[in-house]
Structure formats: structure tokens, C-alpha cells
Design a protein around this motif. Structure first.
Motif, PDB file in Angstrom:
ATOM      1  N   ASP A 139       0.744  -1.141  -0.001  1.00 44.38           N
ATOM      2  CA  ASP A 139      -0.042  -0.011   0.052  1.00 44.38           C
ATOM      3  C   ASP A 139       0.928   1.236   0.132  1.00 44.38           C
ATOM      4  O   ASP A 139       0.310   2.258  -0.148  1.00 44.38           O
ATOM      5  CB  ASP A 139      -0.895  -0.003   1.225  1.00 44.38           C
ATOM      6  N   VAL A 175      -0.770  -6.645   3.905  1.00 42.88           N
ATOM      7  CA  VAL A 175      -0.648  -5.126   4.079  1.00 42.88           C
ATOM      8  C   VAL A 175      -0.587  -5.202   5.642  1.00 42.88           C
ATOM      9  O   VAL A 175      -1.758  -5.522   6.119  1.00 42.88           O
ATOM     10  CB  VAL A 175      -1.660  -4.638   3.242  1.00 42.88           C
ATOM     11  N   ASN A 176       0.397  -4.696   6.038  1.00 42.90           N
ATOM     12  CA  ASN A 176       0.415  -4.621   7.595  1.00 42.90           C
ATOM     13  C   ASN A 176      -0.314  -3.312   8.191  1.00 42.90           C
ATOM     14  O   ASN A 176      -0.308  -2.381   7.269  1.00 42.90           O
ATOM     15  CB  ASN A 176       1.829  -4.578   8.130  1.00 42.90           C
ATOM     16  N   GLU A 185      -7.131  -5.137   4.978  1.00 45.53           N
ATOM     17  CA  GLU A 185      -6.077  -5.803   3.954  1.00 45.53           C
ATOM     18  C   GLU A 185      -6.883  -6.341   2.895  1.00 45.53           C
ATOM     19  O   GLU A 185      -6.665  -6.200   1.644  1.00 45.53           O
ATOM     20  CB  GLU A 185      -5.322  -6.536   4.653  1.00 45.53           C
ATOM     21  N   GLY A 216      -2.800 -11.822   1.127  1.00 46.69           N
ATOM     22  CA  GLY A 216      -3.171 -11.419   2.531  1.00 46.69           C
ATOM     23  C   GLY A 216      -2.685 -12.224   3.464  1.00 46.69           C
ATOM     24  O   GLY A 216      -2.187 -13.384   3.615  1.00 46.69           O
TER      25      GLY A 216
END
Length: 834
Positions: free
Chosen positions: A208, A235-236, A255, A273
Motif C-alpha cells: 500500500d 498489508v500490515n 487488508e 493477505g
């Protein structure tokens, strides 16, 4: 908890643990460790937290992992954490866990960016986890910061290698999307320890945060820089989300929306994911569990087979049934009789390979120990001649005799025969002791009935002691019979007529006996100095005249030959650190025996071997040192005593006669002793056990009392039945696991030669022009036949295509104008459902 995959795997492991808990054994699954490797700020800690489902690792501006964190997840009924350095202290608030990690790191390395290879060990107990080990490793860095050493990069690499070189470690190679994948240190380290890619999974983070108009689509499709297990994008949570205490479940939902809404990733959203990463790891753990099932099943089946017969006997067992007790008493006595006879007579089944017992040991007593005791009774030559001379003179009295008196011969012979009583009685004692030991060994099978075992031992031992007195009386009677009449007309006796010629004949026999071998065997020379190699084992050959030793039993390379003249034997105390038994040979004239050594220390593996060698040396004329004590008491009288030639001839004649007659007596005793003991002791005891033991047991008391089970036997019976049933249930559970789980096949190999080179350098991937683009390239693959696009640097760094297209003109590596690339909408066939 946020890890759904782990929660699905917990019932599977619980079934296995239940299967083994039924039989009181541990289920050693040895699940793989999971190590997260990557550069600093690559998102390793976030990946680890998402997998665990808890927010507990230090975060914040400038905060990085500076010590390995070994996180042990342990399944429990409640949830808490504890550190190895804080034993006994439970942490239920995971904010306190994070603070303790930071404080422990600062205590070890300070607050100025230092690192340490000493791990922090944290255990998390929870009903939502498996027994796993997760490892958060320091990020790879290039430039030292603060008080970090100049070789910080090498230190971190060595630290990481300590963990990922283990074959049971899964490697999550974490690389941020806004960096050059071909130069990923995480992938380089993983390739070094896992060249086939069997346990390496690529993880792409920070998707992202890529520049607008760029994406990592071809990397996630495993087309650019492929790995065998491919890549998974995650995506953390951002630092703002962490500071705002954003829940992990909410972060997972965000996410998922990101992948479904992004035009470059929506067609692979189901393969991206954190949940997907969890499922992949869950598949690996399931594969591991399934791979261990055959060994578990084989182990349980072998245990079940071993208990089948015993469990069948215990089914329907009624301890208080009188008929059963009567039948079992008969069976037990019969089995005791069979076992005793097998141990005495020998048997092919249930052979003891550790030590001699029963009949084998009695045989050794008859043919080795007893002859050794007889040989020890032989007198020293000087002492014998002195006694004969005194006997001759005392018989003649005041007169000077003209002939050799036969009364001197009888006196010396009777004295020698009387000395045989000691070895004969000792032989009986040794046989009795072995019989009693055999009875105790056979009665061990009766231990489930303590009263029966005790009564059987008492009855048989009492009978053996009763026969002991009769056997000793008979043995002493044999000696008395020998004393009652000296048979000088025996066919083997040389007689007075031949005694005079014995001296010359003995000299000839001695000269011919030089090559007569008395004994051969391995011995260790114990007193060789360390400078010369220390104690060594040689092959020894003992003859009537010498003791020689060779390099090996082929007797080709002789090391030394020691004459036996003036040698004696002395016992040596066993050293504390040595397991061998030692005796030594020395010279009575204080001369060196072997090179510069006054004594020759010889070592055997057992005391029985020592006694056997000393017996052989006695036969060769090498007497124990204790004979010297007898000589010392009479040495003065012997030295002052001189014999005239006539007396010397008489002494020599008597000496030859005594040797001849005692050889006859010894031969007779050695033959009669085993026969007497076998008849009066061993055979009688066997007959008693076969014919009278059962009647003695019936008359000793109530048979129901004799057959009362011990508490241990009752517990044993219940345990066997319970274990047998539990093994069946455990095998059924494992069968269910085998049918409800499936193995995910290993992906086919890919060309990952692009990962390599020293110092993190990588080669350009041998692929199509499309595969040579940057991870951040937002371009579509060029149509077939179209010229390759020009090289353009991006946020992830340049990849030169000139290496693959030498005809391409050289041009400076300049960035083009910042024009966002326009991407056509994805084709319907590749679009994922919303």
C-alpha cells in the motif's frame, strides 16, 4: 485471536495428543520453527504478530528488533505470558509484555541501537495456539548506527544463520514492495541454506506504500524473480494504526478490501493477505503432522502386538476363583521346574548374553576354579625339599640310614593330601551359592504371588542346605579314603626303582617342554609410559619356560620374550579410574623384568580372567608372592642347612615319588569331585523340585493364601487391559486423522538462480523481457515481436536489460519525466469477483 488457520489445526493436534495420553506417553510432534527474516523496517514484526494474533512486539519511531525473540507458543486453558529471565512471573497484559521486551533489550545492549545474539525467550500460553516456536530476528543492516560495531552486518548475518540452518525451520523471507527484490538479503540468506526452496516462502509487505502508478503484480504472480513456493503479499498496520490501537481483525478486513479494490491485485486477491499466509503455514504444519503418522502408527501397533497375548490372558480373569488358583499353582510350579532345569542343563531360548549363570558357571567352577585352587596348594620347590630332608632325618633318628625310608614318602604324601580338603570344600560352597542364585533367578517369575515366591525359595533353599552337609561329608570321605591307603602299586606310579632315573628324564622332558604352550590370550600391559604410547593390548603366549607377547594373534611379530626364571606374581590394587583388573610379575632378585621396569603389570577385563592367568602361571612354576613370606620365615634355617650327597639323592628320590603319587591323587580328585557334587547336589535338587516341591507347598499352608496376588500384579493386570484398549482407540484416532487430512503437494521447482552471489549481489533473472522489469513497474507485458522497452529506474532500483540484449545501445541511466503510467482495465477472465 486473529489466526484462523492455527485454530483449525488445534483439534487435529489435540486428537493426536489424546491418542498418546491414553497410554501415558508424550506426543513428540516436533513441529517446525518459523523464522521471519528481512531487512530493517521490512515489516517482519507485523507479519509475526498477525500470525500469532496478538499485538505484543515493540513498535515506534526508531524502534527495531535488536535481539532475537524466541517465542514459544504453548497450548493451555488460560492465556498468559512469561519470560525465561522472569521465572514465576505471569504477564496477562500484553502491553506489559512489550514493555518488558524493550526493557530487557536495553539491559543487555543499551539504548543506543546496540545488538546482541543472546535471545529473549518468551512463552505465551493460550487455548488458541499450537505448540510452536516463532522467531523474530534482527533486521539486516548495512551501516552501523550509534554504538553498533563496524561489522554489524556480518554479526546479524551470523545470528540469523544460527536459526535458519536448522532443517526444521520454515523461512519467511520478508521484502518490502518499495525495494529491489533482486537484491533482497532475506532471499539471499534463504537461498544459502535452502537452495531447493523447500522451506522458503516469499512475503511482500508495504504494497500500500508503493508509488502511484506502480505495482508488484508480476512478482506476486511469480513471473518476475520466481520462487518455488511463490510470494504472498500482505498489508500490515501503519504506525498510525498501531498508535491508534487498531484491532488486528479490523486490520485484516482492511487488508482484504485493499486487495479486492486494487486493479492490479483483485484477480489474485484470494491468494494474498495474512489469512492466505496463515493457510500456507497451516498446510506445512498439517503436512508435517501427516508425515509423522506412519511412525506413530508403527509404534502403537508394535506396542499393541506385544500386549495382545497378555491382555488375552487377563480377560475374564477372576482372582478369587479357587479352581483358577489350583490350576495356576500347578502351572507356576511346573514352570519353575522347567526354568531351573534349563538354567542348569542349558537351553537355546532365553540365553543370557551378559554373564555366565546356572550350569555354565558351575561348569567353570568344576574345570577352572577348582583346578586353580588345587594348583595353589602346590608348595615351593625349596620348601618341599627342606620338609623331605627333615622327614628323612627324623625317621632315621640317631642312626645314619643307608636306604631311603618309605615312611618319609608316606608322611609327605599324607600332608599333601590333607591340604586338598580346603579346595574341595570351597568347590562345594561355590556350587551351592550358584544353585541358590539360580533358584532366586527362577523364582522371579513368581513375584506376582509373593507368598508363593517366598515359600518356594524357602523350601528349595532348605533342601539345598540339607544336601550341603551330605555333600561335604562325602567329599571329606573321599580325602580320608585317599589317606587310608597309599597305593604304591598303582600303574601310573613310578616306584622306587624308577625314581633314581627320574632326574635325568625330567631334565630331558624339561628341554622338550620349552615349546609346550600352557595358555594363550589377550592381555594389556598397563605400565607403559604415556610417552611411549600408554597401555597397549598384546597377544600373550605362556610356555613352560617363557612368557612371550606378539602384536596380534597371528603370532608373526614378536614384541618380547620373558624367561620365567626367578619370577613371582603379585596382586595389584585396582585403580579408581580403571575398569580392568591388574596383576604384576616381578623378579625375586630385584632385576628389571621388562626394559626399564622392575614389574610387568598385566590387566584383564574381569577377576575371573586374572585368576585363570595366575593359575596358568602357577602351572609354569611362577608362584604368588605370599609363598615368599613362608620362605622368609625359614630362610635362615634353609641357608644354614646343607645336605651331603647321599642325603641329597634320597631327597631327590622322595621328591620324584611324591610328585608322581600326588599327580595320581589330583587326577582322581579332579575326576570324582564333579561327579560327587552332581550326584549328591545338583541332580538331587532337580529331582526334589520335580517330585516333591508341589507336595511341600501344599503341606506348607493354605493354597489360597499362597496364590494371593500382589498389589503390583493387580495394578499390572489393570494397566495392561487399559493400555491395550487405549492403543486400539489411539490407532482408530490416527486412522481418522489419516482420512480427514490431505497432503498439499510441493510446487514444482523453478529457476531461482537469480538469487545468488556474494555480499547480497544477484544476477539478472534469465527470463523474458517482461521478467526483467522492476517490481514497481506498472507496465503490461509487451506483445510478442515488439521490441523490449527501454530501461527505466523505479522506486525498487534498476534492472539492466543490456545484459540480455548486447545489441542495445548504451545509454545513460537517467530517469524519464515523471509521467504516471496508464493501465488498461483488467480482462474479465482475470478479474476476481468483488
Amino acid at each position: 485471536m486473529g489466526n484462523r488457520g492455527m485454530e483449525d489445526l488445534i483439534p487435529l493436534v489435540n486428537k493426536l495428543q489424546d491418542a498418546f495420553s491414553y497410554i501415558g506417553q508424550a506426543c513428540n510432534l516436533d513441529l517446525p520453527q518459523i523464522a521471519v527474516v528481512g531487512g530493517q523496517s521490512a515489516g517482519k514484526s507485523s507479519v509475526l504478530e498477525n500470525f500469532v494474533g496478538r499485538d505484543f512486539l515493540p513498535r515506534g519511531s526508531g524502534i527495531v528488533t535488536r535481539r532475537p525473540l524466541v517465542l514459544q507458543l504453548i497450548s493451555a486453558t488460560a492465556e498468559w505470558a512469561e519470560f525465561l529471565h522472569c521465572k514465576g512471573k505471569k504477564f496477562t497484559d500484553f502491553d506489559e509484555v512489550r514493555q518488558e521486551i524493550e526493557a530487557e533489550t536495553d539491559r543487555a545492549v543499551g539504548a543506543n541501537k546496540g545488538i546482541s545474539p543472546i535471545p529473549i525467550n518468551l512463552r505465551v500460553y493460550s487455548p488458541h495456539v499450537l505448540n510452536l516456536t516463532l522467531i523474530d530476528l534482527p533486521g539486516i543492516t548495512k551501516v552501523p548506527v550509534g554504538d553498533q560495531p563496524v561489522d554489524i552486518e556480518q554479526q546479524i548475518r551470523d545470528m540469523i544463520m544460527q536459526f535458519i540452518t536448522r532443517e526444521s525451520c520454515l523461512i519467511l523471507a520478508v521484502t518490502p514492495a518499495n525495494s529491489d527484490l533482486a537484491n533482497s538479503d532475506a532471499l539471499k540468506l534463504a537461498k544459502d541454506v535452502d537452495p531447493q526452496g523447500l522451506r522458503t516462502i516469499g512475503v511482500i509487505t508495504k504494497l500500500d506504500l508503493m508509488d502511484e502508478g506502480t505495482d508488484a503484480r508480476e512478482v506476486l504472480e511469480n513471473k518476475l524473480l520466481p520462487l518455488r513456493r511463490g510470494y504472498i503479499g500482505v498489508v500490515n498496520r501503519s504506525q498510525k494504526d498501531i498508535d491508534g490501537k487498531k484491532d488486528i481483525k479490523a486490520a485484516l478486513e482492511a487488508e482484504r478490501k485493499f486487495f479486492l479494490s486494487h486493479p492490479a491485485y483483485r484477480h489474485v486477491a484470494e491468494k494474498m493477505g495474512t489469512p492466505r499466509l496463515q493457510r500456507v503455514l497451516n498446510e506445512q504444519l498439517t503436512n508435517h503432522i501427516r508425515d509423522t503418522l506412519p511412525a506413530f502408527r508403527s509404534k502403537l501397533q508394535s506396542q499393541l502386538l506385544a500386549l495382545d497375548k497378555e491382555a488375552e490372558e487377563y480377560r475374564g480373569y477372576r482372582p478369587d476363583d479357587p479352581s483358577r488358583k489350583t490350576k495356576q499353582l500347578l502351572q507356576m510350579v511346573q514352570q519353575f521346574s522347567v526354568d531351573f532345569e534349563k538354567r542348569i542343563e542349558g537351553s537355546g531360548d532365553q540365553v543370557d548374553t551378559v554373564e555366565l549363570s546356572g550350569g555354565a558357571k558351575i561348569n567353570r567352577i568344576f574345570h577352572e576354579r577348582f583346578p586353580f585352587e588345587l594348583v595353589k596348594m602346590e608348595c615351593d620347590e625349596k620348601e618341599m625339599r627342606r620338609e623331605i630332608s627333615y622327614a628323612i632325618k627324623n625317621i632315621h633318628g640317631i642312626r645314619t640310614g643307608l636306604f631311603t625310608p618309605d615312611m618319609a614318602f608316606e608322611a609327605i604324601v599324607k600332608k599333601q593330601v590333607m591340604q586338598l580338603k580346603g579346595p574341595c570344600v570351597k568347590c562345594v560352597d561355590m556350587v551351592i551359592q550358584e544353585l541358590i542364585n539360580t533358584v532366586r533367578q527362577c523364582s522371579n517369575k513368581l513375584e506376582c504371588f509373593p507368598m508363593l515366591q517366598e515359600e518356594t525359595e524357602r523350601i528349595v533353599t532348605t533342601h539345598i542346605r540339607d544336601r550341603e552337609g551330605r555333600a561335604k561329608d562325602q567329599v571329606l570321605l573321599l580325602i580320608d579314603i585317599q589317606l587310608s591307603y597309599i597305593n604304591t602299586n598303582h600303574e601310573d606310579f613310578i616306584g622306587f626303582a624308577n625314581a633314581q632315573q627320574r632326574t635325568s628324564q625330567s631334565n630331558k622332558s624339561q628341554s622338550s617342554a620349552v615349546n609346550q604352550v600352557i595358555r594363550k590370550g589377550w592381555l594389556t600391559i598397563n605400565n607403559i609410559s604415556i610417552m611411549k604410547g600408554g597401555a597397549k593390548e598384546y597377544w600373550f603366549v605362556l610356555t613352560a619356560e617363557s612368557l612371550s607377547w606378539f602384536k596380534d594373534d597371528e603370532e608373526k611379530e614378536k614384541k618380547y620374550m620373558l624367561p620365567l626364571d626367578n619370577l613371582k606374581v603379585r596382586d595389584v590394587e585396582k585403580s579408581f579410574l580403571s575398569s580392568k583388573h591388574i596383576f604384576c610379575i616381578f623378579n625375586t632378585e630385584s632385576r628389571n623384568v621388562y626394559k626399564d621396569n622392575r614389574t610387568l603389570e598385566l590387566a584383564c577385563d574381569s577377576q575371573e580372567d586374572v585368576d585363570s592367568w595366575k593359575s596358568s602361571l602357577l602351572r609354569a612354576g611362577v608362584y604368588p608372592e605370599k609363598v615368599m613370606a613362608v620362605e622368609s620365615e625359614t630362610s635362615a634355617a634353609t641357608e644354614n642347612f646343607s645336605m651331603d650327597p647321599q642325603l641329597e639323592r634320597k631327597v631327590e628320590t622322595i621328591r620324584n615319588l611324591v610328585d608322581s603319587y600326588m599327580a595320581i591323587v589330583n587326577k582322581c580328585i579332579r575326576d570324582l569331585m564333579p561327579k560327587t557334587i552332581m550326584h549328591l547336589m545338583i541332580n538331587n535338587v532337580k529331582d526334589f523340585i520335580n517330585a516333591e516341591l508341589l507336595a511341600q507347598l501344599y503341606s506348607a499352608g493354605d493354597q489360597n493364601t499362597l496364590m494371593d496376588e500382589s498389589q503390583e500384579q493387580a495394578q499390572r493386570r489393570d494397566e495392561v487391559l487399559r493400555t491395550h484398549q487405549a492403543l486400539k482407540e489411539a490407532l482408530a484416532i490416527i486412522g481418522d486423522i489419516s482420512t480427514t487430512t490431505f497432503t498439499v503437494p510441493m510446487p514444482p521447482p523453478v529457476d531461482n538462480s537469480w538469487v545468488g552471489g556474494a555480499g547480497g549481489r544477484s544476477r539478472s533473472p534469465p527470463s523474458s523481457p517482461t521478467s526483467s522489469r522492476r517490481m514497481s513497474s506498472g507496465q503490461r507485458p509487451a506483445p510478442r515481436g515488439a521490441p523490449p522497452p527501454p530501461n527505466r529506474p523505479g522506486p525498487l532500483g534498476p534492472f539492466n536489460n543490456t545484459a540480455e540484449s548486447p545489441q542495445a545501445p548504451s545509454r545513460p541511466n537517467r530517469a524519464p519525466p515523471s509521467i504516471p503510467s496508464r493501465r488498461p482495465p483488467p480482462s474479465p477472465t482475470r478479474q476476481a469477483p468483488p
